[in-house]
Design a protein around this motif. Sequence first.
Motif, mmCIF file in Angstrom:
data_model
loop_
_atom_site.group_PDB
_atom_site.id
_atom_site.type_symbol
_atom_site.label_atom_id
_atom_site.label_comp_id
_atom_site.label_asym_id
_atom_site.label_seq_id
_atom_site.Cartn_x
_atom_site.Cartn_y
_atom_site.Cartn_z
ATOM 1 N N ASN A 166 -43.718 5.374 41.443
ATOM 2 C CA ASN A 166 -43.320 6.088 40.241
ATOM 3 C C ASN A 166 -41.944 5.627 39.769
ATOM 4 N N LEU A 167 -41.755 5.593 38.450
ATOM 5 C CA LEU A 167 -40.457 5.222 37.897
ATOM 6 C C LEU A 167 -39.346 6.137 38.400
ATOM 7 N N GLY A 168 -39.691 7.401 38.631
ATOM 8 C CA GLY A 168 -38.708 8.339 39.161
ATOM 9 C C GLY A 168 -38.204 7.938 40.534
ATOM 10 N N THR A 224 -37.221 12.687 40.827
ATOM 11 C CA THR A 224 -37.801 13.393 39.684
ATOM 12 C C THR A 224 -38.936 12.534 39.154
ATOM 13 N N ARG A 225 -40.149 12.938 39.443
ATOM 14 C CA ARG A 225 -41.301 12.111 39.129
ATOM 15 C C ARG A 225 -41.589 12.067 37.632
ATOM 16 N N MET A 226 -41.825 10.857 37.133
ATOM 17 C CA MET A 226 -42.315 10.708 35.769
ATOM 18 C C MET A 226 -43.778 11.128 35.740
ATOM 19 N N VAL A 278 -39.499 1.975 26.949
ATOM 20 C CA VAL A 278 -38.822 2.014 28.252
ATOM 21 C C VAL A 278 -39.115 3.295 29.016
ATOM 22 N N GLU A 279 -39.699 4.295 28.344
ATOM 23 C CA GLU A 279 -39.971 5.569 29.000
ATOM 24 C C GLU A 279 -41.357 5.629 29.632
ATOM 25 N N VAL A 293 -50.996 5.090 34.102
ATOM 26 C CA VAL A 293 -50.071 5.172 32.977
ATOM 27 C C VAL A 293 -48.990 6.187 33.294
ATOM 28 N N GLU A 294 -47.737 5.822 33.055
ATOM 29 C CA GLU A 294 -46.607 6.746 33.117
ATOM 30 C C GLU A 294 -46.008 6.862 31.730
ATOM 31 N N ALA A 295 -45.578 8.083 31.385
ATOM 32 C CA ALA A 295 -45.008 8.318 30.057
ATOM 33 C C ALA A 295 -44.040 9.479 30.126
ATOM 34 N N ALA A 296 -43.373 9.746 29.025
ATOM 35 C CA ALA A 296 -42.374 10.818 28.987
ATOM 36 C C ALA A 296 -43.014 12.188 29.174
#
Length: 448
Positions: free
Chosen positions: A288-290, A368-370, A404-405, A423-426
């Motif tokens: 995850n990005l987080g 903090t998970r995206m 970028v989010e 998929v990861e998103a805001a």
Amino acid sequence: MGRIFGTDGVRGLANRDLTAELALDLAVAAAHVLGEVGVFADQRPTAVVARDPRASGEFLEAAVVAGLASAGVDVHRLGVVPTPGAAFLTAELKADLGVMISASHNAMPDNGIKFLSRGGLKLDDAIEEAIEDRLEEPWDRPVGGAVGRIGDSHVGVEVYVKHLVSTVPVRLDGLTIVLDCANGAAYEVGPEVFRQLGAQVVTIHAEPDGININADCGSTHLGDLQRAVVEHRADAGFAFDGDADRCLAVDATGQVVDGDQILAMLALAFRDAGRLVDDTVVATVMSNLGFLRALEAEGLTVMQTAVGDRYVLEAMRRGGFSLGGEQSGHVIMNDFATTGDGVLTAAHVAARMAATGQTLARLASVVTRMPQVLVNVPDVDKSRADTDPVLLAAVKDAEAHLGVEGRVLLRQSGTEPLVRVMVEAATLERAAEVADQLAGVVRTSLAL
């Protein structure tokens, strides 16, 4: 014959895809190949064979043992032992090779065979390909006293438990821990390790009958664990999969703590103990990005690999790194194990709680998970996922809109006939929207 080894050994529907005949042939071919690449010494080679509790493991174990012994290998049967336990005992007993019969987190009808080389290490692609090339070839069979002998090892679980306990730096007295053993290979090892460390242990799904492994339990079905942790007012809960090479957690409120959060908190524990080589953690592109942002904020480096614990292991060995893992809960601690180990992971997370006096929720909050959505698309031609122009264009367009989010990742499953769309998103809604759109493109463009 197409390639039968996936990212984690040979796996398929037991007695259809993975038959007794194939298991025997694989064992013979493995004995021949590993002998030729210099694994065996001058004396007769030895092997350890372990399995998870699935019913099909009984006949597959018999076939593997027969194949090895017919090729002149002495065999020690370990019985039901976790995959990391088989790896540890391959090294501890100084065996020339190890075999684990398990389909990990897959449903009970599946099974699999994983080979380990001397020292409990997974085989690289070249050796697996050589084993495939030698299947069903004519060979000079040993006779008389040259055939292998077969015996049962009755101390494997005890030795493995002792090793796991020895790695934990603090006792767990005062902690109440719920363990979901997935009716799998850790049903004895997991509870015993935590009891010896002083924890109050509550077990669920720890009564394997050969049929109930992974059935609505374990690391892929956390509902029962969440309820049990709250019901027993436990400090934490840990869930293993069928062969116990992965672990996910639940905090005292019943919230899930995933592999990224576990890896992050162990990275900080390793850093504080002076064990984190080059302040680097090895993870996969599914992280995850987080997680990436949390470790960057702590001044740590993340090296990313392809998905699969074997690729994490390879990167760790090349760089001499001490910690790596996957979001799915495979965590590898090179100081203590040669592969992912769910019980080891759980014990060290609990030890971090005991050493810091912090709750699992507090420790997990470092990440903090995206919002992340994963869609599995079955029954498609997964071999074209990386080359289909329509799908590639759709992915590029989605990435441009997310900016970028967010991010998009498509990958072929190494163990199942499907394509995974991540998929990861805001926001969760945006991630789900993009994932569903791309899954539709996968179904249309990669249709069989």
